[in-house]
Design a protein around this motif. Structure first.
Motif, PDB file in Angstrom:
ATOM      1  N   ARG A  14       0.833  -1.209   0.000  1.00 21.47           N
ATOM      2  CA  ARG A  14       0.000   0.000   0.000  1.00 21.47           C
ATOM      3  C   ARG A  14       0.865   1.255   0.000  1.00 21.47           C
ATOM      4  O   ARG A  14       0.592   2.223  -0.721  1.00 21.47           O
ATOM      5  CB  ARG A  14      -0.937   0.019   1.207  1.00 21.47           C
ATOM      6  N   ALA A  15       1.911   1.257   0.807  1.00 23.06           N
ATOM      7  CA  ALA A  15       2.785   2.425   0.882  1.00 23.06           C
ATOM      8  C   ALA A  15       3.478   2.665  -0.453  1.00 23.06           C
ATOM      9  O   ALA A  15       3.575   3.809  -0.922  1.00 23.06           O
ATOM     10  CB  ALA A  15       3.819   2.230   1.993  1.00 23.06           C
ATOM     11  N   PHE A  16       3.958   1.587  -1.080  1.00 19.38           N
ATOM     12  CA  PHE A  16       4.628   1.743  -2.362  1.00 19.38           C
ATOM     13  C   PHE A  16       3.653   2.223  -3.436  1.00 19.38           C
ATOM     14  O   PHE A  16       3.980   3.112  -4.240  1.00 19.38           O
ATOM     15  CB  PHE A  16       5.267   0.428  -2.794  1.00 19.38           C
ATOM     16  N   ALA A  17       2.441   1.657  -3.458  1.00 15.86           N
ATOM     17  CA  ALA A  17       1.446   2.072  -4.445  1.00 15.86           C
ATOM     18  C   ALA A  17       1.069   3.537  -4.253  1.00 15.86           C
ATOM     19  O   ALA A  17       0.918   4.288  -5.226  1.00 15.86           O
ATOM     20  CB  ALA A  17       0.202   1.187  -4.351  1.00 15.86           C
ATOM     21  N   ALA A  18       0.928   3.972  -3.012  1.00 12.16           N
ATOM     22  CA  ALA A  18       0.596   5.371  -2.739  1.00 12.16           C
ATOM     23  C   ALA A  18       1.729   6.291  -3.171  1.00 12.16           C
ATOM     24  O   ALA A  18       1.501   7.368  -3.728  1.00 12.16           O
ATOM     25  CB  ALA A  18       0.292   5.555  -1.256  1.00 12.16           C
ATOM     26  N   PHE A  19       2.981   5.878  -2.917  1.00 14.90           N
ATOM     27  CA  PHE A  19       4.128   6.680  -3.345  1.00 14.90           C
ATOM     28  C   PHE A  19       4.194   6.767  -4.874  1.00 14.90           C
ATOM     29  O   PHE A  19       4.428   7.836  -5.440  1.00 14.90           O
ATOM     30  CB  PHE A  19       5.423   6.076  -2.804  1.00 14.90           C
ATOM     31  N   ALA A  20       3.992   5.643  -5.544  1.00 11.67           N
ATOM     32  CA  ALA A  20       4.045   5.638  -7.008  1.00 11.67           C
ATOM     33  C   ALA A  20       2.967   6.538  -7.595  1.00 11.67           C
ATOM     34  O   ALA A  20       3.197   7.230  -8.590  1.00 11.67           O
ATOM     35  CB  ALA A  20       3.879   4.204  -7.526  1.00 11.67           C
ATOM     36  N   GLU A  21       1.800   6.548  -6.978  1.00  8.87           N
ATOM     37  CA  GLU A  21       0.706   7.381  -7.462  1.00  8.87           C
ATOM     38  C   GLU A  21       0.959   8.854  -7.165  1.00  8.87           C
ATOM     39  O   GLU A  21       0.714   9.730  -8.014  1.00  8.87           O
ATOM     40  CB  GLU A  21      -0.604   6.937  -6.813  1.00  8.87           C
ATOM     41  N   ALA A  22       1.451   9.152  -5.969  1.00  2.95           N
ATOM     42  CA  ALA A  22       1.620  10.551  -5.550  1.00  2.95           C
ATOM     43  C   ALA A  22       2.890  11.178  -6.093  1.00  2.95           C
ATOM     44  O   ALA A  22       2.932  12.392  -6.351  1.00  2.95           O
ATOM     45  CB  ALA A  22       1.628  10.623  -4.020  1.00  2.95           C
ATOM     46  N   GLY A  23       3.946  10.392  -6.224  1.00  2.00           N
ATOM     47  CA  GLY A  23       5.198  10.918  -6.729  1.00  2.00           C
ATOM     48  C   GLY A  23       6.137  11.457  -5.678  1.00  2.00           C
ATOM     49  O   GLY A  23       7.271  11.818  -5.986  1.00  2.00           O
ATOM     50  N   ASN A  24       5.688  11.536  -4.425  1.00  3.97           N
ATOM     51  CA  ASN A  24       6.587  11.962  -3.354  1.00  3.97           C
ATOM     52  C   ASN A  24       6.107  11.379  -2.030  1.00  3.97           C
ATOM     53  O   ASN A  24       4.941  10.987  -1.879  1.00  3.97           O
ATOM     54  CB  ASN A  24       6.701  13.488  -3.270  1.00  3.97           C
ATOM     55  N   LEU A  25       7.017  11.348  -1.071  1.00  2.00           N
ATOM     56  CA  LEU A  25       6.742  10.695   0.212  1.00  2.00           C
ATOM     57  C   LEU A  25       5.708  11.445   1.038  1.00  2.00           C
ATOM     58  O   LEU A  25       4.861  10.834   1.691  1.00  2.00           O
ATOM     59  CB  LEU A  25       8.041  10.559   1.004  1.00  2.00           C
ATOM     60  N   THR A  26       5.778  12.772   1.019  1.00  3.74           N
ATOM     61  CA  THR A  26       4.882  13.568   1.865  1.00  3.74           C
ATOM     62  C   THR A  26       3.429  13.389   1.458  1.00  3.74           C
ATOM     63  O   THR A  26       2.550  13.158   2.299  1.00  3.74           O
ATOM     64  CB  THR A  26       5.276  15.049   1.802  1.00  3.74           C
ATOM     65  N   THR A  27       3.168  13.507   0.157  1.00  6.10           N
ATOM     66  CA  THR A  27       1.791  13.347  -0.328  1.00  6.10           C
ATOM     67  C   THR A  27       1.292  11.931  -0.095  1.00  6.10           C
ATOM     68  O   THR A  27       0.141  11.719   0.305  1.00  6.10           O
ATOM     69  CB  THR A  27       1.708  13.690  -1.820  1.00  6.10           C
ATOM     70  N   ALA A  28       2.170  10.951  -0.329  1.00  4.30           N
ATOM     71  CA  ALA A  28       1.782   9.554  -0.092  1.00  4.30           C
ATOM     72  C   ALA A  28       1.441   9.341   1.373  1.00  4.30           C
ATOM     73  O   ALA A  28       0.447   8.677   1.706  1.00  4.30           O
ATOM     74  CB  ALA A  28       2.901   8.618  -0.518  1.00  4.30           C
ATOM     75  N   GLY A  29       2.235   9.912   2.278  1.00  5.03           N
ATOM     76  CA  GLY A  29       1.950   9.787   3.708  1.00  5.03           C
ATOM     77  C   GLY A  29       0.619  10.406   4.072  1.00  5.03           C
ATOM     78  O   GLY A  29      -0.137   9.845   4.879  1.00  5.03           O
ATOM     79  N   GLY A  30       0.324  11.568   3.479  1.00  6.71           N
ATOM     80  CA  GLY A  30      -0.959  12.212   3.749  1.00  6.71           C
ATOM     81  C   GLY A  30      -2.129  11.366   3.319  1.00  6.71           C
ATOM     82  O   GLY A  30      -3.156  11.295   4.010  1.00  6.71           O
ATOM     83  N   ARG A  31      -2.014  10.690   2.183  1.00  6.98           N
ATOM     84  CA  ARG A  31      -3.104   9.855   1.693  1.00  6.98           C
ATOM     85  C   ARG A  31      -3.298   8.611   2.556  1.00  6.98           C
ATOM     86  O   ARG A  31      -4.415   8.078   2.637  1.00  6.98           O
ATOM     87  CB  ARG A  31      -2.842   9.453   0.240  1.00  6.98           C
ATOM     88  N   LEU A  32      -2.201   8.159   3.174  1.00  4.59           N
ATOM     89  CA  LEU A  32      -2.294   6.977   4.037  1.00  4.59           C
ATOM     90  C   LEU A  32      -2.479   7.342   5.509  1.00  4.59           C
ATOM     91  O   LEU A  32      -2.585   6.456   6.355  1.00  4.59           O
ATOM     92  CB  LEU A  32      -1.027   6.130   3.882  1.00  4.59           C
ATOM     93  N   ASN A  33      -2.463   8.651   5.790  1.00  8.79           N
ATOM     94  CA  ASN A  33      -2.598   9.146   7.170  1.00  8.79           C
ATOM     95  C   ASN A  33      -1.448   8.672   8.051  1.00  8.79           C
ATOM     96  O   ASN A  33      -1.638   8.298   9.217  1.00  8.79           O
ATOM     97  CB  ASN A  33      -3.943   8.724   7.773  1.00  8.79           C
TER      98      ASN A  33
END
Length: 295
Positions: A14-33
């Motif tokens: 899930r973390a990798f998929a969110a990072f790939a979709e968002a393009g950066n760690l901060t945005t991916a973290g926000g989407r995963l809370n």
């Protein structure tokens, strides 16, 4: 049969998929809370589990490696299918409009004249049309259908021909007359029209070595306006033949050259489960292959 013991932990995927979709760690973290550090930790754990690098950290930005792109594509399809199935089962997705991406030219010249038929046949379907020259990503929960022009070589997507659409270099007879035009260099004395967001005209001129020889310049404008400008004799244009076939038959537009490649407009969708309303629109699009205009 899936060997579940070989799959990495779901949290890491899930973390990798969110990072790939968002393009950066901060945005991916926000989407995963979670924090960006937590996402980074999960990415490194996943790489260690698989034994391959998924993210290139050498530059200023973290970017996916080729292996990372391959895994990201698989996860986008897998998680997208899961998300869509859950939405359908729970009824969350029932009222969401069917979102269609198409170029401005296709939307105005082909899709809009036919929408009355779709509305008459399927009044229950809500539509959202994204008329843009950009190639939009077909992500679950966003775009449902894309109408794309080309050779149909889009890996990882379901592709179905809608109609043949060879590219022609054409102009109004009021502009170029009826005299013989034997080579591209003879077109440099005319003004040219260029569809904003596309590069067919610049590519064709470059391929024929005459892009720097134009004497009267290029006007860039949206696709539907370019069609009107070409019909009005305001310039030479690169066009999809189906949109000007009537003018060609009537003699108002003259085909000067035609691209030999077998290009089509295609119905493009994600693999996997489709919502009922999306299936309805796809069936309607298929019907337009043989239906009379406006029927």
């Amino acid at each position: 049969m899936i060997d579940w013991s070989r799959l990495p932990p779901l949290a890491a995927l899930r973390a990798f998929a969110a990072f790939a979709e968002a393009g950066n760690l901060t945005t991916a973290g926000g989407r995963l809370n979670v924090t960006h550090a937590a996402v980074s930790q999960q990415l490194r754990a996943l790489e260690e589990r698989l034994g391959i690098p998924l993210v290139d950290r050498a530059g200023r930005r973290n970017v996916l490696t080729p292996e990372g792109h391959r895994l990201a594509q698989a996860l986008e399809q897998g998680f997208g299918t899961i998300a869509q199935a859950i939405s359908e089962l729970t009824g969350e997705d029932a009222a969401r409009p069917v979102q269609i991406s198409a170029s401005p030219t296709f939307a105005s010249a082909w899709l809009m004249p036919r929408l009355a038929d779709l509305r008459a046949r399927h009044p229950e379907v809500n539509l959202m049309i994204d008329a843009s020259p950009e190639v939009r990503s077909l992500q679950a929960g966003a775009l449902d259908i894309a109408i794309r022009h080309g050779l149909g070589d889009w890996a990882g997507l379901e592709v179905e021909p809608l109609m043949a659409a060879p590219i022609v270099v054409a102009a109004a007879r009021s502009l170029v007359g009826d005299g013989e035009i034997s080579g591209p260099e003879e077109l440099t004395r005319f003004p040219w029209l260029h569809e904003t967001g596309f590069n067919e005209s610049t590519r064709w001129l470059a391929q024929n070595g005459v892009e720097k020889a134009l004497e009267r310049g290029v006007t860039a404008l949206p696709g539907h306006l370019m069609l009107e400008a070409a019909r009005a004799g305001q310039g030479v244009a690169i066009l999809a033949r189906p949109f000007v076939e009537d003018e060609i038959i009537a003699g108002r537009l003259r085909v000067l050259f035609q691209d030999p490649l077998d290009k089509h407009y295609f119905i493009v969708t994600r693999p996997g489960v489709q919502r009922a309303t999306v299936k309805t629109v796809i069936r309607w699009l298929r019907r337009q292959k043989t239906a009379p205009h406006g029927a």
